[in-house]
Each structure stands twice: as structure tokens, then as C-alpha cells.
Design an enzyme around this catalytic site. Structure first.
Site, mmCIF file in Angstrom:
data_model
loop_
_atom_site.group_PDB
_atom_site.id
_atom_site.type_symbol
_atom_site.label_atom_id
_atom_site.label_comp_id
_atom_site.label_asym_id
_atom_site.label_seq_id
_atom_site.Cartn_x
_atom_site.Cartn_y
_atom_site.Cartn_z
ATOM 1 N N GLU A 129 0.852 -1.110 0.200
ATOM 2 C CA GLU A 129 0.071 0.091 0.132
ATOM 3 C C GLU A 129 0.706 1.330 0.106
ATOM 4 O O GLU A 129 0.385 2.358 -0.645
ATOM 5 C CB GLU A 129 -1.072 0.014 1.132
ATOM 6 C CG GLU A 129 -1.926 -1.090 1.237
ATOM 7 C CD GLU A 129 -3.161 -1.017 0.050
ATOM 8 O OE1 GLU A 129 -2.657 -1.038 -0.931
ATOM 9 O OE2 GLU A 129 -4.184 -0.538 0.225
ATOM 10 N N THR A 182 -5.170 9.647 -6.634
ATOM 11 C CA THR A 182 -5.235 9.716 -5.148
ATOM 12 C C THR A 182 -4.671 10.978 -4.584
ATOM 13 O O THR A 182 -5.113 11.480 -3.708
ATOM 14 C CB THR A 182 -4.401 8.453 -4.909
ATOM 15 O OG1 THR A 182 -4.962 7.378 -5.639
ATOM 16 C CG2 THR A 182 -4.642 8.033 -3.366
HETATM 17 P P1 ADP Z 1 -7.730 1.293 -5.605
HETATM 18 O O1 ADP Z 1 -8.117 2.878 -5.643
HETATM 19 O O2 ADP Z 1 -8.603 0.513 -6.306
HETATM 20 O O3 ADP Z 1 -7.311 1.059 -3.984
HETATM 21 P P2 ADP Z 1 -4.900 1.832 -5.575
HETATM 22 O O4 ADP Z 1 -5.040 3.406 -5.877
HETATM 23 O O5 ADP Z 1 -4.725 1.592 -4.115
HETATM 24 O O6 ADP Z 1 -6.132 0.958 -6.057
HETATM 25 O O7 ADP Z 1 -3.913 1.308 -6.388
HETATM 26 C C1 ADP Z 1 -3.462 1.380 -7.762
HETATM 27 C C2 ADP Z 1 -2.068 2.000 -7.732
HETATM 28 O O8 ADP Z 1 -1.125 0.909 -7.313
HETATM 29 C C3 ADP Z 1 -1.749 2.124 -9.343
HETATM 30 O O9 ADP Z 1 -0.952 3.304 -9.443
HETATM 31 C C4 ADP Z 1 -0.988 0.890 -9.688
HETATM 32 O O10 ADP Z 1 -0.394 1.152 -11.062
HETATM 33 C C5 ADP Z 1 -0.109 0.501 -8.402
HETATM 34 N N1 ADP Z 1 0.056 -1.152 -8.486
HETATM 35 C C6 ADP Z 1 1.264 -1.481 -8.478
HETATM 36 N N2 ADP Z 1 1.055 -2.875 -8.541
HETATM 37 C C7 ADP Z 1 -0.203 -3.150 -8.383
HETATM 38 C C8 ADP Z 1 -1.170 -4.350 -8.558
HETATM 39 N N3 ADP Z 1 -0.516 -5.689 -8.499
HETATM 40 N N4 ADP Z 1 -2.415 -4.217 -8.333
HETATM 41 C C9 ADP Z 1 -3.037 -2.923 -8.505
HETATM 42 N N5 ADP Z 1 -2.216 -1.916 -8.675
HETATM 43 C C10 ADP Z 1 -0.848 -1.705 -8.293
#
Ligand code: ADP
Length: 312
Positions: A129, A182
Site C-alpha cells: 500500500e 489519489t
Molecule cells: P484502489 O484505489 O482501487 O485501491 P490503488 O489506488 O490503491 O487502487 O492502487 C492503484 C495503484 O497501485 C496504481 O498506481 C497501480 O499502478 C499500482 N499498482 C502496483 N502494483 C499493483 C497491483 N499488483 N495491483 C494493482 N495496482 C498496483
């Protein structure tokens, strides 16, 4: 070689009154992952299907989370191959990155004979995260690992609690396919809150936790209120107020922003109401001309699940 195939669930964080501390786990939406222990030292992302995400181990949340786990276990001599089958869109606000980091550490821990408890795995998934958002928050990885509803009582030291899951709760989630960075959704938040707002918020948080344990659906409903973050962040989400009004007038217990958005969640008692809420929200969004997905899911009380062992 030891291999396992898992379901890595989507999650809804914050749940209105619990910014950065509350989350819950979904059942019908999540990624699939195939994780193998090999004798070729090092952690590798060997396949990503369904999304354009980094294959480099140090740029992928699953890679850095597993590396952190192996260092803590003193097992850096082993090899781990990770295949990710993405169903949760990155940046949707339903824990796309959390599913990968929680799923990966859960699977490796399982293949190694469970040296860590799910609670202990939260800290390693948080490393993923931190890579995804710059902030090592646990409100998505904790419910993905523990299942049900979870509360991060404290970050330092880390203290994650599993709450009770009333059987009849069903989540409806709409994901408008727009990009909310974000950084933007973090930048609209104020760093200071008034005492009046804080009192309302912690009253609601206590009410929600009590409502979950006593299965008091009315109490859950009246506690799902956010006077601090939602008024600021909701302006980034098209038709947020209309969606919320449609959900509540159709019988949802509560409705708010899922994680940092743009997804919106509505919690209902019973599948029938959740489906009606889904239709009402769909009606609102169809008029916008924007693309969107809607999911209806029971609460997943288990978290990460084994799908099968492709090769024993
Ligand atoms: P969500 O808002 O759905 O929780 P996040 O914003 O936490 O999604 O995560 C997305 C970010 O994490 C993107 O920048 C993405 O490129 C990066 N990332 C790296 N590895 C992964 C992965 N295995 N799965 C999803 N996102 C990833």
C-alpha cells in the site's frame, strides 16, 4: 514446486465514519492469483492478465509485500513466482492494490506452513500500500486478510481488530469509470478537524461498531455518516448526492464514498434491497452518459480464499 490459486477480494475502506481505520471485505469481486514457491531465488511477477501494471518486482505491490515477508521470515533464499489475474480495476477505490499485496502475502505464508497469523500479515501487505499510494494504510489490506469488517485501532503500534459481520448485510458498489487521482482526493482533505466534527465522527464510529456486534441494522444505518471527509471529497464524484439520495430512498442503510473514490458504496439489509438499490443507482448514472460498473456482494467473512491447487 508448491503452487496455490487464490481469490484476492476487493474491499471497501473508510465506511463513512472510519476514515483510514474501517474496512470490509467483498465476496463477488476480486482478483485471482497463482503463487508458486520455487528453488530459483527471488520474487518474480511472471504474469499479469487484465491490467497494465508493472512486471518489475519492486514496482508491483505484490512483489514488494512478499519481499518484506520473506526478509522478516529469514527466507530470502527461496523463489516465489506470482501470476496476477486482475478483475479489480486499479484506482477504482475498492482496493485493487490491496487485493494484490494481501493475496500475495497470504498465499506465500500458506505455502510456507502459516508461520504468521493473518493479523501479522497486515504489516507486510501494508508495504504494498505504501508503494501504491505513498501511505502505508491498512484499511483495505486488513479486511482482505481477515475477512468481514475490520478496525485499525492503532497504527503505531499496529493493532488490527476483526469485528462481527451481521449475516444480512449486502453491499452495492458503483464504479464510475473516471479517474480521480489519489493525490487529488488526498489534497482536498483538511489536516485539522473541529472538536464538533470529531465528536460527531467518533460517536458514529462507536455506534457502527456496536451496531455490527449487536446486529442492530438501524443503528448501523444511522451511524454511517461522515461529516469530515465526504463533504470535501464528494465534489470529485459526478452525481454523488443523487446516487446517495437514490440509495437511501430505496432502503439502503447507508451510502458513502468507497475508499478514496470514485466508487460509491451502499450497504443494505438483505439481497433484495441491495438489488433495488443497484437499479436505482443505475438509473441515476445512466443519465450521465459515463461508463460505470455496478457490483452487488455479500460481505465475505473469510477474506482471501483458496480456489484450488493447480499442481499439488
Ligand atoms: P484502489 O484505489 O482501487 O485501491 P490503488 O489506488 O490503491 O487502487 O492502487 C492503484 C495503484 O497501485 C496504481 O498506481 C497501480 O499502478 C499500482 N499498482 C502496483 N502494483 C499493483 C497491483 N499488483 N495491483 C494493482 N495496482 C498496483
Amino acid at each position: 514446486m508448491k503452487t496455490i490459486k487464490i481469490f484476492a477480494p476487493a474491499t471497501v475502506a473508510n465506511l463513512s465514519c472510519g476514515f483510514d481505520v474501517l474496512g470490509c471485505c467483498l465476496d463477488t469481486i476480486g482478483d485471482e492469483m497463482v503463487i508458486s514457491i520455487t528453488d530459483q531465488q527471488g520474487v518474480r511477477i511472471t504474469k499479469i492478465d487484465g491490467a497494465d501494471l508493472p512486471m518489475e518486482t519492486h514496482k508491483n505491490v505484490a512483489g514488494v509485500a512478499v519481499e518484506a515477508l520473506l526478509v522478516a521470515l529469514g527466507k530470502t533464499e527461496i523463489g516465489v513466482d506470482i501470476e496476477i489475474y486482475k478483475k479489480i480495476k486499479a484506482g477504482s477505490g475498492i482496493g485493487s492494490s490491496a487485493a494484490s499485496s494481501a493475496g500475495a502475502v497470504w498465499a506465500v505464508n500458506h505455502l510456507l506452513g502459516n508461520p504468521c497469523t493473518p493479523q501479522e500479515l497486515v504489516a507486510f501487505a501494508m508495504v504494498g500500500e505504501k508503494l501504491a499510494s505513498g501511505n502505508a494504510h491498512a484499511d483495505n489490506v486488513a479486511p482482505a486478510l481477515l475477512g468481514g469488517f475490520t478496525l485499525v485501532r492503532s497504527y503505531t503500534p499496529l493493532d488490527v481488530l476483526k469485528l462481527h459481520t451481521p449475516q444480512d448485510l449486502v453491499m452495492t458498489v458503483i464504479h464510475p469509470q473516471i479517474e480521480v487521482k489519489t493525490s487529488d482526493s488526498r489534497s482536498v482533505i483538511k489536516q485539522n478537524v473541529s472538536l464538533k466534527q470529531a465528536i460527531t465522527q467518533w460517536g458514529n464510529l462507536g455506534g457502527l461498531v456496536t451496531g455490527l456486534f449487536t446486529e442492530d441494522y438501524e443503528l448501523i444505518g444511522r451511524s454511517l455518516e461522515d461529516v469530515i471527509i465526504e463533504p470535501l471529497r464528494s465534489i470529485l464524484i459526478p452525481e454523488f448526492q443523487q446516487v446517495k439520495e437514490a440509495a437511501l430512498s430505496t432502503g439502503a442503510l447507508g451510502c458513502g464514498i468507497s475508499g478514496s473514490g470514485p466508487s460509491i458504496y451502499a450497504l443494505s439489509k438483505g439481497l433484495e434491497t441491495a438489488e433495488k438499490v443497484s437499479n436505482a443507482i443505475r438509473d441515476v448514472y445512466q443519465k450521465t452518459g459515463l461508463d460505470f460498473d455496478i457490483h452487488v456482494s455479500k460481505i465475505n467473512a473469510e477474506g482471501v480464499k483458496i480456489m484450488n491447487y493447480p499442481e499439488a
